[in-house]
Design a protein around this motif. Structure first.
Motif, PDB file in Angstrom:
ATOM      1  N   ASN A   1     -10.196  -8.144  -5.198  1.00 45.14           N
ATOM      2  CA  ASN A   1      -9.297  -7.361  -6.429  1.00 45.14           C
ATOM      3  C   ASN A   1      -8.023  -7.920  -6.531  1.00 45.14           C
ATOM      4  O   ASN A   1      -7.369  -7.387  -7.128  1.00 45.14           O
ATOM      5  CB  ASN A   1      -9.151  -5.627  -6.107  1.00 45.14           C
TER       6      ASN A   1
ATOM      7  N   PRO B   1       1.885  -4.057  -6.072  1.00 45.13           N
ATOM      8  CA  PRO B   1       0.931  -5.132  -5.625  1.00 45.13           C
ATOM      9  C   PRO B   1       1.669  -6.394  -5.146  1.00 45.13           C
ATOM     10  O   PRO B   1       2.909  -6.339  -5.281  1.00 45.13           O
ATOM     11  CB  PRO B   1       0.684  -5.805  -7.304  1.00 45.13           C
TER      12      PRO B   1
ATOM     13  N   SER C   1       0.801  -1.227   0.032  1.00 39.26           N
ATOM     14  CA  SER C   1      -0.194  -0.007   0.135  1.00 39.26           C
ATOM     15  C   SER C   1       0.807   1.251   0.056  1.00 39.26           C
ATOM     16  O   SER C   1       0.671   2.226  -0.684  1.00 39.26           O
ATOM     17  CB  SER C   1      -0.905  -0.143   1.243  1.00 39.26           C
TER      18      SER C   1
ATOM     19  N   ASP D   1      -4.423  -3.282   0.413  1.00 39.33           N
ATOM     20  CA  ASP D   1      -5.213  -2.140  -0.131  1.00 39.33           C
ATOM     21  C   ASP D   1      -5.547  -2.464  -1.248  1.00 39.33           C
ATOM     22  O   ASP D   1      -5.297  -2.992  -2.228  1.00 39.33           O
ATOM     23  CB  ASP D   1      -3.976  -1.114  -0.332  1.00 39.33           C
ATOM     24  N   PRO D   2      -7.227  -2.294  -1.405  1.00 39.68           N
ATOM     25  CA  PRO D   2      -7.913  -2.865  -2.530  1.00 39.68           C
ATOM     26  C   PRO D   2      -7.401  -1.850  -3.897  1.00 39.68           C
ATOM     27  O   PRO D   2      -7.928  -2.552  -4.856  1.00 39.68           O
ATOM     28  CB  PRO D   2      -9.529  -2.702  -2.197  1.00 39.68           C
ATOM     29  N   ASN D   3      -6.754  -0.898  -3.871  1.00 40.27           N
ATOM     30  CA  ASN D   3      -6.559  -0.207  -4.957  1.00 40.27           C
ATOM     31  C   ASN D   3      -5.278  -0.687  -5.516  1.00 40.27           C
ATOM     32  O   ASN D   3      -4.889  -0.211  -6.518  1.00 40.27           O
ATOM     33  CB  ASN D   3      -6.534   1.342  -4.620  1.00 40.27           C
ATOM     34  N   VAL D   4      -4.651  -1.348  -4.617  1.00 36.64           N
ATOM     35  CA  VAL D   4      -3.272  -1.979  -5.163  1.00 36.64           C
ATOM     36  C   VAL D   4      -3.368  -3.596  -5.682  1.00 36.64           C
ATOM     37  O   VAL D   4      -2.763  -3.698  -6.555  1.00 36.64           O
ATOM     38  CB  VAL D   4      -2.015  -1.654  -4.314  1.00 36.64           C
ATOM     39  N   ALA D   5      -4.145  -4.143  -4.692  1.00 36.93           N
ATOM     40  CA  ALA D   5      -4.341  -5.530  -4.864  1.00 36.93           C
ATOM     41  C   ALA D   5      -3.035  -6.444  -5.009  1.00 36.93           C
ATOM     42  O   ALA D   5      -1.871  -6.220  -4.382  1.00 36.93           O
ATOM     43  CB  ALA D   5      -5.178  -5.611  -6.193  1.00 36.93           C
TER      44      ALA D   5
ATOM     45  N   GLN E   1      -1.825  -4.455 -16.223  1.00 35.77           N
ATOM     46  CA  GLN E   1      -2.825  -3.667 -15.473  1.00 35.77           C
ATOM     47  C   GLN E   1      -2.586  -3.777 -13.754  1.00 35.77           C
ATOM     48  O   GLN E   1      -2.735  -2.988 -13.111  1.00 35.77           O
ATOM     49  CB  GLN E   1      -4.393  -4.441 -15.496  1.00 35.77           C
TER      50      GLN E   1
ATOM     51  N   GLY F   1       2.569   1.445  -3.402  1.00 33.96           N
ATOM     52  CA  GLY F   1       1.832   1.244  -4.657  1.00 33.96           C
ATOM     53  C   GLY F   1       2.105   0.153  -5.298  1.00 33.96           C
ATOM     54  O   GLY F   1       1.823  -0.021  -6.520  1.00 33.96           O
TER      55      GLY F   1
ATOM     56  N   THR G   1       1.788  -2.096 -12.513  1.00 33.48           N
ATOM     57  CA  THR G   1       1.763  -0.850 -13.150  1.00 33.48           C
ATOM     58  C   THR G   1       3.218  -0.227 -13.405  1.00 33.48           C
ATOM     59  O   THR G   1       3.242   0.446 -14.377  1.00 33.48           O
ATOM     60  CB  THR G   1       0.958   0.128 -12.455  1.00 33.48           C
TER      61      THR G   1
END
Length: 260
Positions: free
Chosen positions: A171, A126, A121, A147-151, A252, A124, A255
């Motif tokens: 995610n 995964p 997290s 962190d669901p935005n990083v997964a 995806q 940033g 990143t």
């Protein structure tokens, strides 16, 4: 065309490639494997692994501590933070839980796993997750600390359909290895049927788990198209569709990676 999303290039016997990692990577390229991610299992060996793969523009790397290695390489947040800051590091891990081989280290594994997710997290990045005989605990740690935005990704997936679907809701991607080609892996092929193509990755986990028709030999990134071929057969798709989708999925998720 193909990306091997999980391999251990530093653990391969390079004898059949004249002792040259460059020759092995070229052989993979000749088989259509454009890029690969070399995954760390032990910070004590990280510097040597990173040194070996850094010269290759089509090889990315991760930094992490495998759950079976937390005994000799305990989680060290600052040490992992420094490794994660390197130029070609696109992920943390592999981390996770393994109660099959190292259940006596369960508490250390959970602490290390949570620490990787927290740093993921922060950076940033995964997180690459290994799980064996620890389904509920793995999902619980992800729910609490990811962190669901990083997964991240559950790599070399061998668990149940229910676990795969639960991970998708969090995610996470699901990565399949050569195991899906084995004769006795029909239940795992049912998981392949259940996981959407846009949430899949393919990998070798080389030097382990060579797919059919290479089973019993050392695995190499060269063989990852056999995993894609099996997925295509199971899902009634062309292998080119699987290659394109899993390649896009790789970018995806990871990143920081870039195409050549």
């Amino acid at each position: 065309m193909f990306i091997d999303s999980h391999c251990h290039l530093d653990r391969l016997d390079l004898g059949r490639h004249d002792g040259s990692l460059a020759n092995l990577i070229q052989a993979a390229g000749d088989a259509g494997v454009e890029e690969m991610l070399c995954v760390a299992i032990d910070l004590n060996q990280f510097e040597e692994m990173y040194r070996r793969v850094k010269p290759f523009g089509n090889v990315y790397a991760s930094a992490g501590i495998h759950p079976c290695h937390v005994g000799e390489c305990p989680f060290d947040k600052e040490r992992l933070r420094e490794a994660a800051s390197r130029e070609r590091i696109v992920a943390l891990g592999e981390t996770g839980l393994d109660y099959y081989y190292s259940k006596e280290l369960a508490e250390q594994q959970r602490e290390s796993f949570a620490g990787h997710l927290q740093l993921g997290s922060e950076f940033g990045l995964p997180v690459i997750v290994h799980t064996r005989d620890a389904r509920e605990d793995t999902l619980d740690v992800i729910r609490e600390h990811a962190d669901p935005n990083v997964a991240g990704v559950l790599h070399c997936f061998t668990e149940s359909r229910e676990m795969a679907l639960a991970a998708l809701e969090l995610n996470f991607y699901i990565s399949f290895s050569g195991i899906i080609t084995f004769r006795n892996a029909e239940e795992l092929r049912d998981v392949v049927r259940a996981v959407p193509l846009d949430k899949m990755l393919i990998e070798t986990d080389s030097p382990y788990l060579a797919p059919v028709p290479y089973r019993g030999k050392q695995n190499e990134p060269t063989y990852v198209p056999e995993v894609a071929r099996c997925i295509a057969d199971v899902k009634g798709l062309r292998i080119e569709e699987v290659a394109e989708a899993t390649r896009e999925n790789f970018y995806q998720l990871f990143t920081k990676a870039r195409s050549r």
